[in-house]
Design an enzyme around this catalytic site. Sequence first.
Site, mmCIF file in Angstrom:
data_model
loop_
_atom_site.group_PDB
_atom_site.id
_atom_site.type_symbol
_atom_site.label_atom_id
_atom_site.label_comp_id
_atom_site.label_asym_id
_atom_site.label_seq_id
_atom_site.Cartn_x
_atom_site.Cartn_y
_atom_site.Cartn_z
ATOM 1 N N TYR A 250 0.915 -1.227 0.025
ATOM 2 C CA TYR A 250 0.025 0.037 0.114
ATOM 3 C C TYR A 250 0.938 1.290 0.054
ATOM 4 C CZ TYR A 250 -3.474 3.880 1.527
ATOM 5 O OH TYR A 250 -4.360 4.390 1.588
ATOM 6 N N LYS B 14 1.136 3.970 -2.788
ATOM 7 C CA LYS B 14 0.753 5.437 -2.770
ATOM 8 C C LYS B 14 1.929 6.387 -3.091
ATOM 9 C CE LYS B 14 -3.699 5.035 -1.934
ATOM 10 N NZ LYS B 14 -4.800 5.664 -2.959
#
Length: 152
Positions: A146, A150
């Site tokens: 994640y 990002k």
Amino acid sequence: MTKVVVITGASSGIGAAAALKFHQQGFNIVLAGRNEARLSSLASTLPNSVMWTGDIAQSAACNALIKFTLASFGRIDVLINCAGIIYRSTATDTSDSQWLDTMSVNLNAPFYLSRAAIPHMTENGGTILNIASDWGLKGGELAAAYCASKGA
């Protein structure tokens, strides 16, 4: 003419909150997500909305979402790339499939959707919002894929 917003990840969190705000501003709204029950519940409260259920991990689905939007409302003024997934695991415990799934939704899908939408936004101008996370700047615990997605 009424403006149109497409919101991915609209079935919960930031995406659902954005849908409510755009509804208050009088936009027509395309609610996109994977959870049909939650999308349906939200759509029932927003008379100026339609829902599209699918998985934007593949470019063909992204193209289908943009085509659906144009068929529903004839234009796109705002695209909000809000969908995101997170697997709670360390870098060494993250499987290849978890890594690829995360990158497909969090990184590739915003590109695929933007690429499909831009040709339909240039005549009227338009805005693309990519929702990020401060975890893209400073990593978070148990979120290796994640955070990388990002940051990208």
